[in-house]
Motif scaffolding. Structure first.
Motif, PDB file in Angstrom:
ATOM      1  N   TRP A  47       0.769  -1.268  -0.018  1.00 54.35           N
ATOM      2  CA  TRP A  47      -0.078   0.019  -0.229  1.00 54.35           C
ATOM      3  C   TRP A  47       0.866   1.350  -0.209  1.00 54.35           C
ATOM      4  O   TRP A  47       1.807   1.562   0.742  1.00 54.35           O
ATOM      5  CB  TRP A  47      -0.960   0.020   1.284  1.00 54.35           C
ATOM      6  N   MET A  48       0.685   2.267  -0.777  1.00 51.44           N
ATOM      7  CA  MET A  48       1.442   3.265  -0.957  1.00 51.44           C
ATOM      8  C   MET A  48       0.965   4.670  -0.374  1.00 51.44           C
ATOM      9  O   MET A  48       1.678   5.338   0.105  1.00 51.44           O
ATOM     10  CB  MET A  48       1.632   3.764  -2.611  1.00 51.44           C
ATOM     11  N   GLY A  49      -0.390   4.928  -0.445  1.00 51.94           N
ATOM     12  CA  GLY A  49      -1.019   5.978  -0.231  1.00 51.94           C
ATOM     13  C   GLY A  49      -2.389   5.948  -0.850  1.00 51.94           C
ATOM     14  O   GLY A  49      -3.108   5.301  -1.524  1.00 51.94           O
ATOM     15  N   ARG A  50      -3.125   6.933  -0.360  1.00 50.72           N
ATOM     16  CA  ARG A  50      -4.670   7.198  -0.744  1.00 50.72           C
ATOM     17  C   ARG A  50      -4.891   8.693  -0.846  1.00 50.72           C
ATOM     18  O   ARG A  50      -4.131   9.615  -0.332  1.00 50.72           O
ATOM     19  CB  ARG A  50      -5.594   6.582   0.187  1.00 50.72           C
ATOM     20  N   ILE A  51      -5.858   9.050  -1.509  1.00 49.19           N
ATOM     21  CA  ILE A  51      -6.451  10.359  -1.652  1.00 49.19           C
ATOM     22  C   ILE A  51      -7.877  10.523  -1.459  1.00 49.19           C
ATOM     23  O   ILE A  51      -8.494   9.401  -1.963  1.00 49.19           O
ATOM     24  CB  ILE A  51      -5.876  11.100  -3.008  1.00 49.19           C
ATOM     25  N   ASP A  52      -8.565  11.404  -0.618  1.00 47.21           N
ATOM     26  CA  ASP A  52      -9.878  11.590  -0.565  1.00 47.21           C
ATOM     27  C   ASP A  52     -10.328  12.509  -1.483  1.00 47.21           C
ATOM     28  O   ASP A  52     -10.044  13.904  -1.583  1.00 47.21           O
ATOM     29  CB  ASP A  52     -10.096  12.201   0.935  1.00 47.21           C
ATOM     30  N   THR A  58      -4.348  13.742   1.182  1.00 42.97           N
ATOM     31  CA  THR A  58      -3.754  12.522   0.981  1.00 42.97           C
ATOM     32  C   THR A  58      -3.037  12.227   2.374  1.00 42.97           C
ATOM     33  O   THR A  58      -2.681  13.103   3.277  1.00 42.97           O
ATOM     34  CB  THR A  58      -2.675  12.833  -0.079  1.00 42.97           C
ATOM     35  N   ASN A  59      -2.863  10.803   2.288  1.00 41.93           N
ATOM     36  CA  ASN A  59      -1.805  10.250   3.188  1.00 41.93           C
ATOM     37  C   ASN A  59      -1.071   9.261   2.655  1.00 41.93           C
ATOM     38  O   ASN A  59      -1.569   8.355   1.845  1.00 41.93           O
ATOM     39  CB  ASN A  59      -2.221   9.950   4.498  1.00 41.93           C
ATOM     40  N   TYR A  60       0.263   8.846   2.967  1.00 42.49           N
ATOM     41  CA  TYR A  60       1.169   7.929   2.196  1.00 42.49           C
ATOM     42  C   TYR A  60       1.972   7.040   3.437  1.00 42.49           C
ATOM     43  O   TYR A  60       1.971   7.306   4.508  1.00 42.49           O
ATOM     44  CB  TYR A  60       2.315   8.762   1.562  1.00 42.49           C
ATOM     45  N   SER A  61       2.232   5.842   2.816  1.00 45.89           N
ATOM     46  CA  SER A  61       3.063   5.020   3.594  1.00 45.89           C
ATOM     47  C   SER A  61       4.200   5.745   3.814  1.00 45.89           C
ATOM     48  O   SER A  61       4.730   6.175   2.908  1.00 45.89           O
ATOM     49  CB  SER A  61       3.390   3.605   3.012  1.00 45.89           C
ATOM     50  N   PRO A  62       4.989   5.620   4.893  1.00 44.06           N
ATOM     51  CA  PRO A  62       6.318   6.071   5.200  1.00 44.06           C
ATOM     52  C   PRO A  62       7.389   5.603   4.192  1.00 44.06           C
ATOM     53  O   PRO A  62       8.202   6.210   3.784  1.00 44.06           O
ATOM     54  CB  PRO A  62       6.576   5.662   6.657  1.00 44.06           C
ATOM     55  N   SER A  63       7.010   4.438   3.652  1.00 44.01           N
ATOM     56  CA  SER A  63       8.093   3.963   2.563  1.00 44.01           C
ATOM     57  C   SER A  63       7.740   4.763   1.389  1.00 44.01           C
ATOM     58  O   SER A  63       8.822   4.508   0.446  1.00 44.01           O
ATOM     59  CB  SER A  63       7.458   2.452   2.252  1.00 44.01           C
ATOM     60  N   PHE A  64       7.056   5.533   0.972  1.00 38.55           N
ATOM     61  CA  PHE A  64       6.795   5.856  -0.185  1.00 38.55           C
ATOM     62  C   PHE A  64       6.675   7.818  -0.230  1.00 38.55           C
ATOM     63  O   PHE A  64       6.664   8.411  -0.910  1.00 38.55           O
ATOM     64  CB  PHE A  64       5.541   5.506  -0.836  1.00 38.55           C
ATOM     65  N   GLU A  65       6.394   7.966   1.330  1.00 37.68           N
ATOM     66  CA  GLU A  65       6.017   9.511   1.416  1.00 37.68           C
ATOM     67  C   GLU A  65       7.371  10.445   0.753  1.00 37.68           C
ATOM     68  O   GLU A  65       8.501   9.975   1.234  1.00 37.68           O
ATOM     69  CB  GLU A  65       5.882   9.991   2.844  1.00 37.68           C
ATOM     70  N   GLU A 100     -13.604   0.781  -0.896  1.00 38.95           N
ATOM     71  CA  GLU A 100     -15.173   0.956  -0.618  1.00 38.95           C
ATOM     72  C   GLU A 100     -15.306   0.386   0.816  1.00 38.95           C
ATOM     73  O   GLU A 100     -14.878  -0.600   1.110  1.00 38.95           O
ATOM     74  CB  GLU A 100     -15.771  -0.207  -1.534  1.00 38.95           C
ATOM     75  N   GLY A 101     -15.779   1.336   1.895  1.00 38.44           N
ATOM     76  CA  GLY A 101     -15.621   0.829   3.170  1.00 38.44           C
ATOM     77  C   GLY A 101     -14.141   0.791   3.571  1.00 38.44           C
ATOM     78  O   GLY A 101     -13.322   1.575   3.371  1.00 38.44           O
ATOM     79  N   ASP A 102     -13.826  -0.350   3.856  1.00 35.35           N
ATOM     80  CA  ASP A 102     -12.316  -0.601   4.333  1.00 35.35           C
ATOM     81  C   ASP A 102     -11.741  -1.547   3.463  1.00 35.35           C
ATOM     82  O   ASP A 102     -10.663  -2.342   3.968  1.00 35.35           O
ATOM     83  CB  ASP A 102     -12.217  -0.987   5.512  1.00 35.35           C
ATOM     84  N   TRP A 103     -12.379  -2.018   2.101  1.00 41.40           N
ATOM     85  CA  TRP A 103     -11.761  -2.674   1.227  1.00 41.40           C
ATOM     86  C   TRP A 103     -11.419  -2.252  -0.125  1.00 41.40           C
ATOM     87  O   TRP A 103     -12.087  -1.138  -0.319  1.00 41.40           O
ATOM     88  CB  TRP A 103     -12.725  -4.179   1.266  1.00 41.40           C
TER      89      TRP A 103
ATOM     90  N   ASN B  95      -3.855   0.958  12.850  1.00 39.60           N
ATOM     91  CA  ASN B  95      -3.799   2.014  13.641  1.00 39.60           C
ATOM     92  C   ASN B  95      -2.290   2.656  13.626  1.00 39.60           C
ATOM     93  O   ASN B  95      -2.024   3.598  14.370  1.00 39.60           O
ATOM     94  CB  ASN B  95      -4.405   1.994  15.133  1.00 39.60           C
ATOM     95  N   SER B  96      -1.641   2.172  12.905  1.00 40.56           N
ATOM     96  CA  SER B  96      -0.001   2.705  12.441  1.00 40.56           C
ATOM     97  C   SER B  96      -0.076   3.799  11.720  1.00 40.56           C
ATOM     98  O   SER B  96      -1.090   4.091  11.095  1.00 40.56           O
ATOM     99  CB  SER B  96       0.856   1.470  12.280  1.00 40.56           C
ATOM    100  N   THR B  97       1.119   4.337  11.385  1.00 45.68           N
ATOM    101  CA  THR B  97       1.352   5.348  10.377  1.00 45.68           C
ATOM    102  C   THR B  97       0.908   4.762   9.178  1.00 45.68           C
ATOM    103  O   THR B  97       0.611   5.777   7.974  1.00 45.68           O
ATOM    104  CB  THR B  97       2.598   6.110  10.315  1.00 45.68           C
ATOM    105  N   THR B  98       0.770   3.623   8.497  1.00 45.09           N
ATOM    106  CA  THR B  98       0.271   3.096   7.503  1.00 45.09           C
ATOM    107  C   THR B  98      -1.074   2.585   7.625  1.00 45.09           C
ATOM    108  O   THR B  98      -1.169   1.177   7.989  1.00 45.09           O
ATOM    109  CB  THR B  98       1.183   2.127   7.154  1.00 45.09           C
ATOM    110  N   PRO B  99      -2.065   3.012   7.238  1.00 43.71           N
ATOM    111  CA  PRO B  99      -3.588   2.649   7.788  1.00 43.71           C
ATOM    112  C   PRO B  99      -3.959   1.461   7.065  1.00 43.71           C
ATOM    113  O   PRO B  99      -4.949   0.896   7.535  1.00 43.71           O
ATOM    114  CB  PRO B  99      -4.241   3.696   7.422  1.00 43.71           C
ATOM    115  N   ARG B 100      -3.388   1.045   6.045  1.00 43.24           N
ATOM    116  CA  ARG B 100      -3.497  -0.404   5.465  1.00 43.24           C
ATOM    117  C   ARG B 100      -2.330  -1.212   5.209  1.00 43.24           C
ATOM    118  O   ARG B 100      -1.238  -0.564   4.680  1.00 43.24           O
ATOM    119  CB  ARG B 100      -4.492  -0.132   3.949  1.00 43.24           C
TER     120      ARG B 100
END
Lengths: 117, 111
Positions: A47-52, A58-65, A100-103, B95-100
């Motif tokens: 998982w890299m990140g997401r946008i609303d 946006t928020n990102y995985s630390p691995s990609f931010e 969609e929801g959490d999936w 609930n970590s910094t990576t939500p998924r």
């Protein structure tokens, strides 16, 4: 029918910039977050990140931010994943997916990015 | 290293049942019922098979079922068929910094 259609394969050199796209249809874009997921060939999903789309938060995985930027153009129902300076290690298949929801459902067909000198 | 731990492969004969485990921690699988499972055939995009631990989307065979106990979620495929041969990934909210987060993936082999 909800669909996410991604742009075609790309071949780039290290240091070049790139933006790939994910065109959505069949639903109201602002209802759901869009995520990007990386898959290095032969490896698992990351998982890299997401946008609303409602406010472009946006928020990102630390691995990609700091290395990629997720954005969108609501006028054409399209999300983007962008690099300003590609590395060979960015070679991978990139998927967009509706949250969609959490999936994640559905997924785009994937965009293969190859970075090689 | 993936945040969720899955076996690298699971095999079974046609008609048998197999179960794939997905082990996390109290920060993800153990604390939330936001577990989903995805099937990926070679060269194809992942496809949602199970959401919220045990719910099947419309169109997914009832041979696929999900469950959770403590920090471990499971996907069971009953009446194994050759078309079930694919990679399977679990995912959880965290609930970590990576939500998924995703599991490392399990290759299902139909013997």
């Amino acid at each position: 029918e909800v669909q996410l259609v991604q742009s075609g394969p790309e071949v780039k050199k290290p240091g070049e910039s790139l933006r790939i796209s994910c065109r959505t249809s069949g639903y109201r874009l602002t209802r759901n977050w869009i995520s990007w997921v990386r898959q290095i060939p032969g490896k698992g999903l990351e998982w890299m990140g997401r946008i609303d789309p409602s406010d472009s938060y946006t928020n990102y995985s630390p691995s990609f931010e700091g290395h990629v930027t997720i954005s969108l153009d609501k006028s054409i129902n399209t999300a983007y994943l962008q690099w300003t300076s590609l590395r060979a290690s960015d070679t991978a298949i990139y998927y967009c997916a509706r949250l969609e929801g959490d999936w994640f459902d559905p997924w785009g067909q994937g965009t293969l990015v190859t970075v090689s000198s | 290293q993936s945040a969720l731990t899955q076996p690298a492969s699971v095999s079974g004969s046609p008609g048998q049942s197999i179960t794939i485990s997905c082990t996390g921690t109290g920060s993800d699988v153990g604390d939330y019922n936001y577990i989903s499972w995805y099937q990926q055939h070679p060269g194809k995009a992942p496809k949602l098979m199970i959401f919220d631990v045990s719910n099947r989307p419309s169109g997914v065979s009832n041979r696929f079922s999900g469950s959770k106990s403590g920090n471990t979620a499971s996907l069971t495929i009953s009446g194994l068929q050759t078309e079930d041969e694919a990679d399977y990934y679990c995912s959880s909210y965290t609930n970590s910094t990576t939500p998924r987060v995703f599991g490392g993936g399990t290759k299902v082999i139909v013997l």
